[in-house]
Design a protein around this motif. Sequence first.
Motif, PDB file in Angstrom:
ATOM      1  N   MET A   1       0.851  -1.186   0.000  1.00  0.00           N
ATOM      2  CA  MET A   1       0.000   0.000   0.000  1.00  0.00           C
ATOM      3  C   MET A   1       0.890   1.239   0.000  1.00  0.00           C
ATOM      4  SD  MET A   1      -2.878   1.245   2.710  1.00  0.00           S
ATOM      5  CE  MET A   1      -3.955  -0.102   2.370  1.00  0.00           C
ATOM      6  N   PHE A   2       0.523   2.240  -0.739  1.00  0.00           N
ATOM      7  CA  PHE A   2       1.275   3.497  -0.867  1.00  0.00           C
ATOM      8  C   PHE A   2       0.862   4.471   0.225  1.00  0.00           C
ATOM      9  CE2 PHE A   2       3.538   6.756  -3.014  1.00  0.00           C
ATOM     10  CZ  PHE A   2       2.799   7.913  -2.797  1.00  0.00           C
ATOM     11  N   THR A   3       1.845   5.078   0.897  1.00  0.00           N
ATOM     12  CA  THR A   3       1.543   6.105   1.885  1.00  0.00           C
ATOM     13  C   THR A   3       2.349   7.354   1.555  1.00  0.00           C
ATOM     14  OG1 THR A   3       3.256   5.273   3.349  1.00  0.00           O
ATOM     15  CG2 THR A   3       1.025   4.475   3.730  1.00  0.00           C
ATOM     16  N   CYS A   4       1.834   8.503   1.950  1.00  0.00           N
ATOM     17  CA  CYS A   4       2.481   9.756   1.578  1.00  0.00           C
ATOM     18  C   CYS A   4       3.552  10.197   2.560  1.00  0.00           C
ATOM     19  CB  CYS A   4       1.440  10.859   1.411  1.00  0.00           C
ATOM     20  SG  CYS A   4       0.529  11.211   2.927  1.00  0.00           S
ATOM     21  N   CYS A   5       3.478   9.783   3.816  1.00  0.00           N
ATOM     22  CA  CYS A   5       4.496  10.173   4.792  1.00  0.00           C
ATOM     23  C   CYS A   5       4.528   9.168   5.935  1.00  0.00           C
ATOM     24  CB  CYS A   5       4.243  11.584   5.299  1.00  0.00           C
ATOM     25  SG  CYS A   5       2.646  11.816   6.081  1.00  0.00           S
ATOM     26  N   ILE A   6       5.490   9.306   6.797  1.00  0.00           N
ATOM     27  CA  ILE A   6       5.682   8.354   7.894  1.00  0.00           C
ATOM     28  C   ILE A   6       4.506   8.373   8.858  1.00  0.00           C
ATOM     29  CG2 ILE A   6       7.126   7.797   9.875  1.00  0.00           C
ATOM     30  CD1 ILE A   6       9.496   8.881   8.211  1.00  0.00           C
ATOM     31  N   CYS A   7       3.996   9.582   9.153  1.00  0.00           N
ATOM     32  CA  CYS A   7       2.881   9.650  10.100  1.00  0.00           C
ATOM     33  C   CYS A   7       1.630   9.000   9.514  1.00  0.00           C
ATOM     34  CB  CYS A   7       2.615  11.083  10.528  1.00  0.00           C
ATOM     35  SG  CYS A   7       2.048  12.152   9.200  1.00  0.00           S
ATOM     36  N   GLY A  25      -8.951  11.403   5.757  1.00  0.00           N
ATOM     37  CA  GLY A  25      -8.321  10.863   4.555  1.00  0.00           C
ATOM     38  C   GLY A  25      -7.860   9.431   4.737  1.00  0.00           C
ATOM     39  N   ALA A  26      -7.356   9.067   5.916  1.00  0.00           N
ATOM     40  CA  ALA A  26      -6.831   7.727   6.137  1.00  0.00           C
ATOM     41  C   ALA A  26      -7.954   6.702   6.150  1.00  0.00           C
ATOM     42  CB  ALA A  26      -6.042   7.671   7.437  1.00  0.00           C
ATOM     43  N   ASP A  27      -9.109   7.047   6.734  1.00  0.00           N
ATOM     44  CA  ASP A  27     -10.222   6.110   6.773  1.00  0.00           C
ATOM     45  C   ASP A  27     -10.760   5.828   5.384  1.00  0.00           C
ATOM     46  OD1 ASP A  27     -10.188   5.702   9.487  1.00  0.00           O
ATOM     47  OD2 ASP A  27     -11.526   7.384   9.901  1.00  0.00           O
ATOM     48  N   SER A  28     -10.909   6.855   4.571  1.00  0.00           N
ATOM     49  CA  SER A  28     -11.481   6.655   3.250  1.00  0.00           C
ATOM     50  C   SER A  28     -10.543   5.833   2.363  1.00  0.00           C
ATOM     51  CB  SER A  28     -11.798   7.997   2.594  1.00  0.00           C
ATOM     52  OG  SER A  28     -10.614   8.741   2.432  1.00  0.00           O
ATOM     53  N   ALA A  29      -9.241   6.025   2.481  1.00  0.00           N
ATOM     54  CA  ALA A  29      -8.289   5.243   1.697  1.00  0.00           C
ATOM     55  C   ALA A  29      -8.204   3.813   2.206  1.00  0.00           C
ATOM     56  CB  ALA A  29      -6.917   5.898   1.720  1.00  0.00           C
ATOM     57  N   ASP A  31     -10.670   2.177   3.494  1.00  0.00           N
ATOM     58  CA  ASP A  31     -11.903   1.509   3.090  1.00  0.00           C
ATOM     59  C   ASP A  31     -11.844   1.045   1.637  1.00  0.00           C
ATOM     60  OD1 ASP A  31     -12.899   1.978   5.587  1.00  0.00           O
ATOM     61  OD2 ASP A  31     -13.965   3.802   5.006  1.00  0.00           O
ATOM     62  N   ARG A  32     -11.039   1.737   0.816  1.00  0.00           N
ATOM     63  CA  ARG A  32     -10.939   1.409  -0.606  1.00  0.00           C
ATOM     64  C   ARG A  32      -9.535   0.905  -0.892  1.00  0.00           C
ATOM     65  NH1 ARG A  32     -12.575   7.004  -2.861  1.00  0.00           N
ATOM     66  NH2 ARG A  32     -11.729   7.602  -0.876  1.00  0.00           N
ATOM     67  N   PRO A  33      -9.296  -0.408  -0.833  1.00  0.00           N
ATOM     68  CA  PRO A  33      -7.946  -0.930  -1.066  1.00  0.00           C
ATOM     69  C   PRO A  33      -7.499  -0.701  -2.512  1.00  0.00           C
ATOM     70  CG  PRO A  33      -9.513  -2.726  -0.800  1.00  0.00           C
ATOM     71  CD  PRO A  33     -10.258  -1.453  -0.549  1.00  0.00           C
ATOM     72  N   GLY A  34      -6.210  -0.473  -2.654  1.00  0.00           N
ATOM     73  CA  GLY A  34      -5.635  -0.273  -3.974  1.00  0.00           C
ATOM     74  C   GLY A  34      -5.585   1.186  -4.407  1.00  0.00           C
ATOM     75  N   GLU A  35      -6.180   2.105  -3.674  1.00  0.00           N
ATOM     76  CA  GLU A  35      -6.142   3.525  -4.035  1.00  0.00           C
ATOM     77  C   GLU A  35      -5.010   4.204  -3.283  1.00  0.00           C
ATOM     78  OE1 GLU A  35      -9.631   5.821  -4.082  1.00  0.00           O
ATOM     79  OE2 GLU A  35     -10.880   4.166  -4.778  1.00  0.00           O
ATOM     80  N   ARG A  36      -4.517   5.247  -3.865  1.00  0.00           N
ATOM     81  CA  ARG A  36      -3.407   5.983  -3.267  1.00  0.00           C
ATOM     82  C   ARG A  36      -3.903   7.174  -2.470  1.00  0.00           C
ATOM     83  NH1 ARG A  36       0.736   6.369  -8.346  1.00  0.00           N
ATOM     84  NH2 ARG A  36       1.099   4.160  -8.533  1.00  0.00           N
ATOM     85  N   ILE A  37      -3.130   7.543  -1.490  1.00  0.00           N
ATOM     86  CA  ILE A  37      -3.404   8.754  -0.729  1.00  0.00           C
ATOM     87  C   ILE A  37      -2.570   9.863  -1.368  1.00  0.00           C
ATOM     88  CG2 ILE A  37      -3.221   9.905   1.491  1.00  0.00           C
ATOM     89  CD1 ILE A  37      -3.334   7.153   2.789  1.00  0.00           C
TER      90      ILE A  37
END
Length: 114
Positions: A1-7, A25-29, A31-37
């Motif tokens: 899974m892709f994340t934008c920063c360490i936090c 933002g973290a909850d919505s991403a 909930d939808r696996p495979g999408e990027r933040i």
Amino acid sequence: MFTCCICCAAALAASAAGHCDEPGGADSAADRPGERILVIMKRARAVTRRHLPTSPFKITAAPPVEQFAVQDRVTHDRYGLGRVIGVEDGIAVLVDFGSRQQRLTTPDAKLTKL
């Protein structure tokens, strides 16, 4: 899974309630696996760098400052065509635009000699 920063990575791993920059933002991403933040980053400021004397690149010289004299025909981007009726050395010019007289400080990028 892709994340934008360490936090955000820690927040996603612990199923935290929010994103560091974007509420929810973290909850919505999660909930939808495979999408990027995606986070909108601040633009970098343009920094003027000093020219080194040993640099092989040429310095772009500033254009010469226009000198105005009485009776010169000029044009201004805002006021239109006019004629110089007074000059204050290196400080300002007084221009008659027909419907109004305007004192403009020099150098003025919008004022050009015809």
